[in-house]
Scaffold this motif. Structure first.
Motif, PDB file in Angstrom:
ATOM      1  N   ASP A 390      -4.871  56.617 -48.639  1.00  0.00           N
ATOM      2  CA  ASP A 390      -6.146  56.507 -49.346  1.00  0.00           C
ATOM      3  C   ASP A 390      -7.253  57.238 -48.572  1.00  0.00           C
ATOM      4  OD1 ASP A 390      -5.278  55.017 -51.502  1.00  0.00           O
ATOM      5  OD2 ASP A 390      -5.904  53.081 -50.670  1.00  0.00           O
ATOM      6  N   ILE A 391      -8.268  57.668 -49.316  1.00  0.00           N
ATOM      7  CA  ILE A 391      -9.493  58.202 -48.716  1.00  0.00           C
ATOM      8  C   ILE A 391     -10.577  57.158 -48.921  1.00  0.00           C
ATOM      9  CG2 ILE A 391     -11.221  60.045 -48.791  1.00  0.00           C
ATOM     10  CD1 ILE A 391      -8.963  61.815 -50.067  1.00  0.00           C
ATOM     11  N   VAL A 392     -11.159  56.676 -47.840  1.00  0.00           N
ATOM     12  CA  VAL A 392     -12.134  55.593 -47.909  1.00  0.00           C
ATOM     13  C   VAL A 392     -13.496  56.125 -47.465  1.00  0.00           C
ATOM     14  CG1 VAL A 392     -12.768  53.313 -47.061  1.00  0.00           C
ATOM     15  CG2 VAL A 392     -10.362  53.873 -47.436  1.00  0.00           C
ATOM     16  N   VAL A 393     -14.471  56.056 -48.360  1.00  0.00           N
ATOM     17  CA  VAL A 393     -15.828  56.545 -48.068  1.00  0.00           C
ATOM     18  C   VAL A 393     -16.754  55.338 -47.949  1.00  0.00           C
ATOM     19  CG1 VAL A 393     -17.662  58.128 -48.770  1.00  0.00           C
ATOM     20  CG2 VAL A 393     -15.299  58.558 -49.506  1.00  0.00           C
ATOM     21  N   THR A 394     -17.447  55.228 -46.822  1.00  0.00           N
ATOM     22  CA  THR A 394     -18.361  54.103 -46.627  1.00  0.00           C
ATOM     23  C   THR A 394     -19.774  54.600 -46.365  1.00  0.00           C
ATOM     24  OG1 THR A 394     -17.739  54.006 -44.278  1.00  0.00           O
ATOM     25  CG2 THR A 394     -16.625  52.494 -45.778  1.00  0.00           C
ATOM     26  N   GLU A 395     -20.716  53.945 -47.000  1.00  0.00           N
ATOM     27  CA  GLU A 395     -22.129  54.316 -46.910  1.00  0.00           C
ATOM     28  C   GLU A 395     -22.766  53.773 -45.629  1.00  0.00           C
ATOM     29  OE1 GLU A 395     -25.763  55.655 -47.306  1.00  0.00           O
ATOM     30  OE2 GLU A 395     -24.256  56.186 -48.804  1.00  0.00           O
ATOM     31  N   THR A 396     -23.762  54.485 -45.129  1.00  0.00           N
ATOM     32  CA  THR A 396     -24.574  53.991 -44.023  1.00  0.00           C
ATOM     33  C   THR A 396     -25.098  52.602 -44.371  1.00  0.00           C
ATOM     34  OG1 THR A 396     -25.261  56.186 -43.316  1.00  0.00           O
ATOM     35  CG2 THR A 396     -26.715  54.374 -42.740  1.00  0.00           C
ATOM     36  N   GLY A 397     -24.893  51.653 -43.470  1.00  0.00           N
ATOM     37  CA  GLY A 397     -25.348  50.289 -43.722  1.00  0.00           C
ATOM     38  C   GLY A 397     -24.191  49.322 -43.771  1.00  0.00           C
ATOM     39  N   ARG A 444      -3.699  60.966 -53.853  1.00  0.00           N
ATOM     40  CA  ARG A 444      -4.457  60.076 -52.974  1.00  0.00           C
ATOM     41  C   ARG A 444      -5.625  59.449 -53.732  1.00  0.00           C
ATOM     42  NH1 ARG A 444      -6.087  63.115 -47.553  1.00  0.00           N
ATOM     43  NH2 ARG A 444      -6.172  60.948 -46.799  1.00  0.00           N
ATOM     44  N   ARG A 445      -5.798  58.154 -53.565  1.00  0.00           N
ATOM     45  CA  ARG A 445      -6.951  57.490 -54.165  1.00  0.00           C
ATOM     46  C   ARG A 445      -8.173  57.730 -53.285  1.00  0.00           C
ATOM     47  NH1 ARG A 445      -5.315  51.272 -55.089  1.00  0.00           N
ATOM     48  NH2 ARG A 445      -5.455  51.384 -52.811  1.00  0.00           N
ATOM     49  N   THR A 446      -9.325  57.869 -53.933  1.00  0.00           N
ATOM     50  CA  THR A 446     -10.598  57.928 -53.208  1.00  0.00           C
ATOM     51  C   THR A 446     -11.396  56.688 -53.572  1.00  0.00           C
ATOM     52  OG1 THR A 446     -10.618  60.353 -53.251  1.00  0.00           O
ATOM     53  CG2 THR A 446     -12.702  59.248 -52.788  1.00  0.00           C
ATOM     54  N   ILE A 447     -11.809  55.923 -52.554  1.00  0.00           N
ATOM     55  CA  ILE A 447     -12.464  54.641 -52.775  1.00  0.00           C
ATOM     56  C   ILE A 447     -13.805  54.643 -52.053  1.00  0.00           C
ATOM     57  CG2 ILE A 447     -12.249  52.138 -52.504  1.00  0.00           C
ATOM     58  CD1 ILE A 447      -9.142  52.721 -52.287  1.00  0.00           C
ATOM     59  N   LEU A 448     -14.864  54.374 -52.789  1.00  0.00           N
ATOM     60  CA  LEU A 448     -16.223  54.394 -52.251  1.00  0.00           C
ATOM     61  C   LEU A 448     -16.782  52.977 -52.164  1.00  0.00           C
ATOM     62  CD1 LEU A 448     -19.031  55.664 -51.533  1.00  0.00           C
ATOM     63  CD2 LEU A 448     -19.407  55.902 -53.997  1.00  0.00           C
ATOM     64  N   PHE A 449     -17.386  52.668 -51.016  1.00  0.00           N
ATOM     65  CA  PHE A 449     -18.137  51.420 -50.849  1.00  0.00           C
ATOM     66  C   PHE A 449     -19.580  51.790 -50.520  1.00  0.00           C
ATOM     67  CE2 PHE A 449     -13.739  50.492 -49.647  1.00  0.00           C
ATOM     68  CZ  PHE A 449     -13.469  49.375 -50.427  1.00  0.00           C
ATOM     69  N   VAL A 450     -20.506  51.443 -51.416  1.00  0.00           N
ATOM     70  CA  VAL A 450     -21.908  51.847 -51.254  1.00  0.00           C
ATOM     71  C   VAL A 450     -22.817  50.701 -51.681  1.00  0.00           C
ATOM     72  CG1 VAL A 450     -21.886  52.959 -53.533  1.00  0.00           C
ATOM     73  CG2 VAL A 450     -23.655  53.585 -51.864  1.00  0.00           C
ATOM     74  N   GLY A 451     -23.900  50.493 -50.951  1.00  0.00           N
ATOM     75  CA  GLY A 451     -24.860  49.454 -51.316  1.00  0.00           C
ATOM     76  C   GLY A 451     -25.710  49.853 -52.506  1.00  0.00           C
ATOM     77  N   PRO A 472     -12.269  58.335 -58.835  1.00  0.00           N
ATOM     78  CA  PRO A 472     -12.532  57.453 -57.702  1.00  0.00           C
ATOM     79  C   PRO A 472     -12.658  55.990 -58.145  1.00  0.00           C
ATOM     80  CG  PRO A 472     -14.570  58.466 -58.399  1.00  0.00           C
ATOM     81  CD  PRO A 472     -13.473  59.089 -59.234  1.00  0.00           C
ATOM     82  N   ILE A 473     -12.484  55.084 -57.190  1.00  0.00           N
ATOM     83  CA  ILE A 473     -12.826  53.682 -57.390  1.00  0.00           C
ATOM     84  C   ILE A 473     -14.137  53.454 -56.640  1.00  0.00           C
ATOM     85  CG2 ILE A 473     -12.150  51.287 -57.011  1.00  0.00           C
ATOM     86  CD1 ILE A 473      -9.226  52.248 -56.966  1.00  0.00           C
ATOM     87  N   ILE A 474     -15.180  53.071 -57.365  1.00  0.00           N
ATOM     88  CA  ILE A 474     -16.514  52.946 -56.783  1.00  0.00           C
ATOM     89  C   ILE A 474     -16.925  51.480 -56.763  1.00  0.00           C
ATOM     90  CG2 ILE A 474     -18.943  53.576 -57.021  1.00  0.00           C
ATOM     91  CD1 ILE A 474     -17.989  56.134 -58.473  1.00  0.00           C
ATOM     92  N   PHE A 475     -17.124  50.946 -55.564  1.00  0.00           N
ATOM     93  CA  PHE A 475     -17.646  49.590 -55.415  1.00  0.00           C
ATOM     94  C   PHE A 475     -19.124  49.687 -55.034  1.00  0.00           C
ATOM     95  CE2 PHE A 475     -13.114  48.980 -54.597  1.00  0.00           C
ATOM     96  CZ  PHE A 475     -12.829  47.777 -55.246  1.00  0.00           C
ATOM     97  N   VAL A 476     -20.013  49.259 -55.909  1.00  0.00           N
ATOM     98  CA  VAL A 476     -21.440  49.184 -55.586  1.00  0.00           C
ATOM     99  C   VAL A 476     -21.732  47.741 -55.178  1.00  0.00           C
ATOM    100  CG1 VAL A 476     -23.802  49.389 -56.435  1.00  0.00           C
ATOM    101  CG2 VAL A 476     -22.078  51.058 -57.137  1.00  0.00           C
ATOM    102  N   ILE A 477     -22.097  47.575 -53.909  1.00  0.00           N
ATOM    103  CA  ILE A 477     -22.373  46.242 -53.377  1.00  0.00           C
ATOM    104  C   ILE A 477     -23.787  45.839 -53.789  1.00  0.00           C
ATOM    105  CG2 ILE A 477     -22.585  44.861 -51.269  1.00  0.00           C
ATOM    106  CD1 ILE A 477     -20.599  46.918 -49.990  1.00  0.00           C
ATOM    107  N   CYS A 478     -23.867  44.913 -54.717  1.00  0.00           N
ATOM    108  CA  CYS A 478     -25.151  44.476 -55.268  1.00  0.00           C
ATOM    109  C   CYS A 478     -25.658  43.281 -54.458  1.00  0.00           C
ATOM    110  CB  CYS A 478     -24.994  44.105 -56.742  1.00  0.00           C
ATOM    111  SG  CYS A 478     -24.433  45.473 -57.783  1.00  0.00           S
ATOM    112  N   ASN A 479     -26.534  43.561 -53.497  1.00  0.00           N
ATOM    113  CA  ASN A 479     -27.079  42.489 -52.652  1.00  0.00           C
ATOM    114  C   ASN A 479     -28.597  42.633 -52.468  1.00  0.00           C
ATOM    115  OD1 ASN A 479     -26.954  44.737 -51.020  1.00  0.00           O
ATOM    116  ND2 ASN A 479     -25.811  43.778 -49.359  1.00  0.00           N
TER     117      ASN A 479
END
Length: 573
Positions: A390-397, A444-451, A472-479
């Protein structure tokens, strides 16, 4: 009418064709950017050179995307227009420079005649200075090539691309409109650009290797620590060769996540000073009498607020252009050659090998009775969701710090921007990374975690992903806003708040209503159901997930680093 120089060319080709065929040769298949009147004629050459045009929604997003593309596919390319376009991209290029990412930035600019005459043209400052923007980019480029003399252009292009690759940093290519169709020697294209790295001077390398071996053999508790520049400067084969040959405990830094096979028995976790995971990593590394670091980048966020407690007297640092053994520096001795010789000459029987700590995704340990999705539970659970390569992309924070507690399967590529830390980078980078995987025809899956706060800065790039049919699979962390800023200063301050969007509705707004899937997840149970769903795991289309988490919850490493950052910000001297 051809001139004498052109008549002497064996195989005349247009400058744009020469440049784009070279980009294709070094592995680039998609070129990001935006059209502008100073680059339009050049863009016409892309299809005939085997390159696809990716029109992003703005130049900043395009630069982020080229950065993400390069991290997956060796190099990336970006085309903007003079002044207004290139300056919009400059933040993204600066990030690539900071983090050692090879991006070719091509800027279409006014003709050489216009420049020579100092004409008052649009997109200029109105002062007749046509070098001012190139001078800005020179500070964040390892080479600047102004293609103004046809007799030199082919050599300039080859030199710039080689420099970009070898130094793993951006280059700036200024392409005037009247040079696009100027003729250069196409016969040069028969000979590929030499991308081989310069060899170390044999005597110097041998000396450094002998010193390294002496200290390795004498050490009672040696460990290996792998950092970002091991990835950027392409020595991961050597890193794994060293691990296999020595069986020494190996750790990664936050920026080094993904550099080491985390399923290898000697992998021991993430070392980041006080933010290390598992917690015993801190004691193991800091009590070691010899730390062999590979590609170190000891920035504040990479060290949990400079919380390293290691001595240079117990450290060997291997870098792309020099080595430091304890307090002795060896300029011009690159790590690749040293690593290869050490692997060749070392034997495990000569070493004192200590066991590595066991690294697990501690899901059960962090499970509570509440249905609320907590940061402590979520990130280990992500480790169980991920699969090989997998390709995992993580946002600053939040995501950058949470991923420290995620154990990866073999072959996972982790993309983060820990040093430059430009909010919103990850959305563009996700597009570029996902496209790079598609260009390689891989599954390859690309998975994003972003606030949610970060996503709002670059949300338009979602439309590019939909248009390109990326998955891509995009997870927007709603906080509710900028979590990392809240923990540095202003937990309840309104400047850390954001307007609440209906995030998943953007999928429809940007044209994905019939081709994409949307989810809103607010409980552990519903998240478990989603993460176990075979269709969701198959990632056969773009999938967008609103993931709701508490406002004042954050990964343990973020809280620790934010406190240290606040203290550093408050220092008077």
């Amino acid at each position: 009418m051809t001139n004498i120089r052109e008549q002497s060319l064996e195989q005349p080709v247009d400058v744009a064709e020469y440049l784009f065929r070279r980009l294709h040769e070094i592995g680039i298949r998609s070129v990001h950017g935006l059209p502008g009147d100073y680059n339009l004629i050049a863009l016409d050459y892309l299809p005939t050179c085997g390159l696809k045009w990716v029109g992003s929604v703005n130049e900043l997003n395009a630069a982020y995307a080229a950065d993400g593309y390069a991290r997956v596919k060796q190099m990336g390319a970006l085309i903007t227009t003079f002044g207004v376009g290139e300056l919009s991209a400059i933040n993204g290029i600066a990030g690539a420079y900071s983090e050692h990412v090879p991006v070719v930035h091509i800027v279409g600019c006014p003709s050489t005649i216009s420049q020579r005459n100092g004409m008052l043209l649009h997109h200029t400052l109105g002062n007749g200075d046509f070098n001012v923007f190139a001078n800005m980019s020179a500070e964040i480029s390892c080479d600047v090539a102004k293609l103004t003399n046809p007799a030199e252009i082919a050599t300039q292009i080859d030199h710039a691309l080689r420099t970009c690759f070898i130094k793993s940093r951006p280059v700036y290519i200024m392409l005037p409109t009247d040079m696009v169709q100027a003729k250069v020697e196409g016969a040069r294209l028969k000979q590929p650009i030499d991308l081989s790295e310069p060899e170390n001077e044999p005597e110097k390398e041998a000396y450094v290797v002998d010193v390294v071996l002496k200290y390795l053999r004498a050490a009672k508790h040696p460990v290996i620590l792998v950092d970002a520049c091991a990835i950027r400067h392409r020595v991961l084969d050597e890193v794994h060769g060293l691990i296999e040959k020595t069986n020494l405990p190996v750790f990664v830094t936050p920026m080094g996540k993904g550099a080491v096979n985390e399923e290898h028995p000697t992998y021991g976790g993430v070392y980041a000073g006080a933010g290390s995971h598992p917690p015993q990593v801190k004691d193991i590394v800091e009590s070691s009498d010899l730390i062999l670091t590979i590609g170190a980048l000891k920035s504040d966020f990479n060290t949990a607020g400079f919380s390293y407690r290691t001595s240079q007297l117990n450290t060997i640092d291997l870098h792309s252009d020099h080595c430091v053994v304890k307090y002795s520096t060896y300029p011009g001795v690159a790590m690749r050659g040293v690593l290869r010789q050490v692997i060749k000459k070392i034997n495990q029987s000569e070493l004192s090998v200590q066991p590595s700590p066991t690294v697990e995704n501690e899901v059960t340990k962090n499970l509570d009775d509440s249905s609320v999705i907590t940061q402590a539970w979520f990130w280990p659970r992500v480790g169980e969701f991920l699969r090989k390569n997998d390709i995992v992309v993580t946002e600053t924070g939040t995501a950058n710090f949470g991923i420290w507690d995620t154990k990866f399967p073999t072959g996972v590529t982790a993309l983060s921007q820990v040093l430059w830390g430009s909010i919103g980078w990850s959305v563009g980078a996700c597009q570029g990374a996902c496209l790079a995987a598609a260009d390689d025809k891989s599954d390859r899956r690309t998975i994003l975690f972003v606030g949610d706060g970060s996503f709002q800065l670059t949300a338009q790039e979602l439309s590019t992903m939909i248009r390109l049919k990326l998955k891509p699979i995009i997870f927007v962390i709603c906080n509710d806003g900028f979590t990392i800023e809240r923990f540095i200063h202003g937990m309840d301050a309104n400047y850390n708040d954001i307007v609440q969007w209906d995030f998943k509705a953007l999928v429809d707004v940007f044209g994905g209503s019939k081709t994409c899937k949307k989810f809103a997840v607010k409980t552990k149970e519903s998240l478990e159901q989603l993460l176990k769903d075979p269709s969701f795991n198959a990632a056969e289309c773009l999938q967008f997930v609103e993931l709701y988490m508490p406002k004042e919850d954050a990964p343990r490493a973020l809280i620790m680093t934010a406190e240290a950052s606040a203290k550093n910000n408050a220092k008077l001297e």
